[in-house]
Design a protein around this motif. Structure first.
Motif, PDB file in Angstrom:
ATOM      1  N   UNK A   1       0.801  -1.297   0.148  1.00  0.00           N
ATOM      2  CA  UNK A   1      -0.255  -0.072  -0.075  1.00  0.00           C
ATOM      3  C   UNK A   1       0.771   1.306  -0.063  1.00  0.00           C
ATOM      4  N   UNK A   2       1.990   1.434  -0.714  1.00  0.00           N
ATOM      5  CA  UNK A   2       2.809   2.300  -0.637  1.00  0.00           C
ATOM      6  C   UNK A   2       2.372   3.490  -1.692  1.00  0.00           C
ATOM      7  N   UNK A   3       2.658   4.647  -1.455  1.00  0.00           N
ATOM      8  CA  UNK A   3       2.128   5.805  -2.132  1.00  0.00           C
ATOM      9  C   UNK A   3       3.351   6.242  -2.999  1.00  0.00           C
ATOM     10  N   UNK A   4       4.644   5.870  -2.608  1.00  0.00           N
ATOM     11  CA  UNK A   4       5.903   6.289  -3.309  1.00  0.00           C
ATOM     12  C   UNK A   4       7.168   5.355  -2.853  1.00  0.00           C
ATOM     13  N   UNK A   5       7.825   5.119  -3.983  1.00  0.00           N
ATOM     14  CA  UNK A   5       9.047   4.364  -3.867  1.00  0.00           C
ATOM     15  C   UNK A   5      10.165   5.110  -3.838  1.00  0.00           C
ATOM     16  N   UNK A   6      11.079   5.164  -2.902  1.00  0.00           N
ATOM     17  CA  UNK A   6      12.540   6.100  -2.891  1.00  0.00           C
ATOM     18  C   UNK A   6      13.447   5.186  -3.065  1.00  0.00           C
ATOM     19  N   UNK A   7      14.244   5.502  -3.976  1.00  0.00           N
ATOM     20  CA  UNK A   7      15.558   4.629  -4.487  1.00  0.00           C
ATOM     21  C   UNK A   7      16.692   5.778  -4.060  1.00  0.00           C
ATOM     22  N   UNK A   8      17.586   5.610  -3.126  1.00  0.00           N
ATOM     23  CA  UNK A   8      18.556   6.736  -2.742  1.00  0.00           C
ATOM     24  C   UNK A   8      19.895   6.374  -2.851  1.00  0.00           C
ATOM     25  N   UNK A   9      20.565   6.858  -3.243  1.00  0.00           N
ATOM     26  CA  UNK A   9      22.193   6.546  -3.664  1.00  0.00           C
ATOM     27  C   UNK A   9      22.892   6.496  -2.260  1.00  0.00           C
TER      28      UNK A   9
ATOM     29  N   UNK B   1       9.786   2.831   1.233  1.00  0.00           N
ATOM     30  CA  UNK B   1       8.312   2.855   0.638  1.00  0.00           C
ATOM     31  C   UNK B   1       7.724   3.840   1.541  1.00  0.00           C
ATOM     32  N   UNK B   2       6.805   4.792   0.945  1.00  0.00           N
ATOM     33  CA  UNK B   2       6.042   5.643   2.001  1.00  0.00           C
ATOM     34  C   UNK B   2       4.823   5.088   1.933  1.00  0.00           C
ATOM     35  N   UNK B   3       4.397   4.710   3.177  1.00  0.00           N
ATOM     36  CA  UNK B   3       3.133   3.982   3.713  1.00  0.00           C
ATOM     37  C   UNK B   3       2.293   4.731   4.654  1.00  0.00           C
ATOM     38  N   UNK B   4       1.182   5.129   4.396  1.00  0.00           N
ATOM     39  CA  UNK B   4       0.447   5.963   5.380  1.00  0.00           C
ATOM     40  C   UNK B   4       1.036   7.067   5.802  1.00  0.00           C
ATOM     41  N   UNK B   5       2.022   7.702   4.683  1.00  0.00           N
ATOM     42  CA  UNK B   5       2.723   8.937   5.069  1.00  0.00           C
ATOM     43  C   UNK B   5       4.166   8.625   5.788  1.00  0.00           C
ATOM     44  N   UNK B   6       4.522   7.510   6.135  1.00  0.00           N
ATOM     45  CA  UNK B   6       5.681   7.315   6.830  1.00  0.00           C
ATOM     46  C   UNK B   6       6.653   6.609   5.878  1.00  0.00           C
ATOM     47  N   UNK B   7       7.987   6.726   5.679  1.00  0.00           N
ATOM     48  CA  UNK B   7       8.856   6.295   5.280  1.00  0.00           C
ATOM     49  C   UNK B   7       9.414   4.757   5.802  1.00  0.00           C
ATOM     50  N   UNK B   8       9.532   3.838   5.061  1.00  0.00           N
ATOM     51  CA  UNK B   8       9.903   2.574   5.916  1.00  0.00           C
ATOM     52  C   UNK B   8      11.050   1.735   4.899  1.00  0.00           C
ATOM     53  N   UNK B   9      12.131   1.650   5.579  1.00  0.00           N
ATOM     54  CA  UNK B   9      13.126   1.028   4.597  1.00  0.00           C
ATOM     55  C   UNK B   9      12.624  -0.559   4.308  1.00  0.00           C
TER      56      UNK B   9
ATOM     57  N   UNK C   1       9.437   7.354  -7.278  1.00  0.00           N
ATOM     58  CA  UNK C   1       8.221   6.815  -7.964  1.00  0.00           C
ATOM     59  C   UNK C   1       7.234   7.016  -7.274  1.00  0.00           C
ATOM     60  N   UNK C   2       6.029   8.071  -7.834  1.00  0.00           N
ATOM     61  CA  UNK C   2       5.085   8.122  -7.345  1.00  0.00           C
ATOM     62  C   UNK C   2       3.860   6.926  -7.829  1.00  0.00           C
ATOM     63  N   UNK C   3       3.297   6.005  -7.068  1.00  0.00           N
ATOM     64  CA  UNK C   3       2.622   5.062  -7.568  1.00  0.00           C
ATOM     65  C   UNK C   3       1.006   5.540  -7.723  1.00  0.00           C
ATOM     66  N   UNK C   4       0.250   5.065  -8.544  1.00  0.00           N
ATOM     67  CA  UNK C   4      -1.164   5.151  -8.722  1.00  0.00           C
ATOM     68  C   UNK C   4      -1.806   4.031  -9.262  1.00  0.00           C
ATOM     69  N   UNK C   5      -2.576   3.460  -8.223  1.00  0.00           N
ATOM     70  CA  UNK C   5      -3.468   2.194  -8.633  1.00  0.00           C
ATOM     71  C   UNK C   5      -4.782   2.581  -8.993  1.00  0.00           C
TER      72      UNK C   5
END
Length: 527
Positions: free
Chosen positions: A184-192, A201-209, A270-274
């Motif tokens: 249920x992530x809204x965004x995926x962050x790939x950080x170098x 992943x940003x899930x319910x507004x919170x980023x989780x590794x 990545x902003x995901x929209x299902x």
């Protein structure tokens, strides 16, 4: 004069009728609280456009204002001024006249930096003012390496393409996106990082590794994502934006992609929209029946302006789409102008903002008015021109829905007045302002203790915390008189206005959200 005194500059702008007294105070307070330069605060608040602001700044400082047409792009190279110094300082020599070299900057505090050019050249220099956009654009154009491919050879490009289309890489990228959708992530962050890339992943507004990718795989993952979004895989020095689609468990996921060069490599979001999992239903969004009745009463008015206020990520766009969904019928013509179009609504004419072809909110809105619409949705009111057209459209019988970036409903009123809308015109057209936040709800499985279901966070899912300012006769009269926010608040409270703090307290009392989440969502401004 090269010393910028913020209060004196603001007074100058007010004397020249560029900003109101209210806007002056807001900008000065925000600049002092955040330490942001006053000119940048004015730009961020949208109180002046960039060109107008920096012309006024130059006049105030008694300095020359220059535009792109004034520059000699080959001057820096001919004077042997180090390219990295210019890029780092964001200054650029303009022209060489009989008495001095003119050096442009957008920072009036850069006097010493500009003078250092004179020391380097052993020539007199004069500081002139240009807009930040002009400086950055011309620095890029005058960079002799700007037309290269960042020293990427044809062999390297072929190798990146091969990596992007490698079977294991394709599977890895697909697995990352599929995991994000499943969780249920809204965004995926790939950080170098220095030795690896972190996937969050940003899930319910919170980023989780979610996982890490070894340095050896990072380039192939980034190349694969760029290929998916039809981006230039050899461009690593400049930000890029693109779109992609991917099928996950039978659902088509729309992806908006953004790249950003960082210290150890490119960061990608990545902003995901299902689209198959979008619920345009008031109850599903967390609204109670009393609030639903209020919203629908305003949304079904034949004309006027209805605004949804809140910061980025507070669900404003979903709320607007839900309202449009309820209004959508064969006897109404609905036209929207958006940036970007997030959901497709059958039967609704949706227009995408395209700055590259000068299709701005204001220009699109003017064209829409000639399409005989009943309902207009504007993605965001951010400047005077858009606000004025929206208000005048409501004045001639259209219902206009839009969003605005303010902390609360009452601030939306003062914001529109700051943008130059006359109070009497605003009071005649504004029907209501809904302000909202999204708050994480306590996990019902573990009651906040943390469990596998909620990823040990103690919260799962989000609900809306809102307030709705309905414009009745008393509030309308206060707006028309240009009353302060406190007077508007008193008029609203008399009609039964319930603040977000009030509703948040109710949600806390029922055990739906906790005090820590309440404070995170509302902060000290609402206490």
């Amino acid at each position: 004069m090269t010393n910028l005194n913020p209060p004196e500059f603001l007074a100058w702008l007010q004397d020249n009728e560029k900003i109101s007294q209210t806007a002056l105070q807001r900008a000065e307070n925000a600049s002092q609280r955040t330490g942001t330069p006053i000119e940048k605060t004015l730009l961020e608040f949208g109180l002046l456009d960039e060109d107008d602001l920096y012309r006024e700044l130059a006049d105030f400082l008694k300095l020359k204002f220059v535009t792109e047409a004034d520059f000699d792009l080959g001057l820096a190279e001919s004077l042997s001024i180090p390219r990295d110094f210019l890029n780092r300082s964001e200054i650029l020599p303009v022209i060489e006249n009989d008495t001095a070299i003119l050096v442009a900057t957008s920072d009036p505090r850069a006097h010493e930096t500009v003078q250092s050019v004179g020391f380097h050249l052993k020539l007199p220099v004069q500081m002139v003012i240009a807009t930040p956009t002009t400086i950055k654009t011309l620095l890029a154009q005058s960079d002799p390496a700007s037309d290269s491919k960042d020293d990427v050879s044809d062999y390297d490009i072929e190798r990146l393409n091969a990596l992007a289309n490698d079977g294991p890489t394709i599977k890895l990228v697909n697995d990352i996106i599929a995991d994000a959708v499943r969780m249920g992530a809204s965004d995926v962050h790939i950080e170098a990082g220095e030795t690896s890339a972190v996937i969050r992943f940003r899930i319910d507004g919170r980023l989780r590794t979610a996982r890490t990718v070894p340095e050896g795989q990072r380039a192939s993952v980034i190349s694969r994502l760029k290929v998916m979004a039809d981006l230039n895989i050899s461009e690593k020095r400049r930000p890029q934006d693109g779109r992609a689609h991917i099928s996950v468990r039978g659902s088509v996921i729309d992806i908006r992609m953004s790249t950003l060069p960082t210290q150890f490599g490119e960061s990608i979001v990545l902003r995901l929209l299902d689209r198959s999992n979008v619920s345009l239903n008031w109850t599903a969004l967390g609204y109670d029946q009393a609030r639903i009745d209020q919203i629908e009463r305003i949304a079904n008015m034949p004309n006027g302006v209805f605004l949804v206020a809140g910061p980025t990520g507070s669900g404003k766009t979903t709320t607007l789409y839900t309202a449009l969904s309820g209004l959508n019928s064969t006897d109404r013509k609905i036209v929207t102008v958006e940036d970007p179009i997030e959901y497709t609504l059958p039967g609704v004419n949706q227009v995408q903002v395209e700055p590259a072809v000068e299709m701005t909110f204001a220009r699109a809105l003017r064209a829409i008015l000639r399409q005989d619409p009943d309902v207009i949705m504007v993605g965001e009111i951010r400047d005077h021109e858009t606000a004025e057209i929206a208000v005048r459209a409501a004045l001639v019988g259209r219902l206009v829905l839009s969003t605005i970036h303010t902390n609360d409903s009452l601030s939306a009123v003062t914001r529109l007045i700051d943008l130059g809308i006359p109070p009497y015109l605003l009071s005649a057209t504004l029907r209501g302002v809904l302000s909202q936040r999204l708050a994480r709800t306590i996990c019902t499985t573990c009651q906040g203790a943390g469990c596998e279901s909620c990823g040990n966070s103690g919260t799962k899912g989000r609900t809306v915390v809102s307030e709705l300012l309905e414009i009745d006769a008393a509030v309308s009269s206060a707006i028309s008189e240009g009353s302060t926010k406190s007077v508007l608040s008193q008029a609203a409270l008399k009609q039964g206005f319930q603040t977000m703090q009030d509703q948040a307290n109710e949600l806390e009392n029922t055990g739906k959200i906790d005090a820590r989440e309440l404070n995170r969502v509302l902060g000290t401004d609402f206490s």
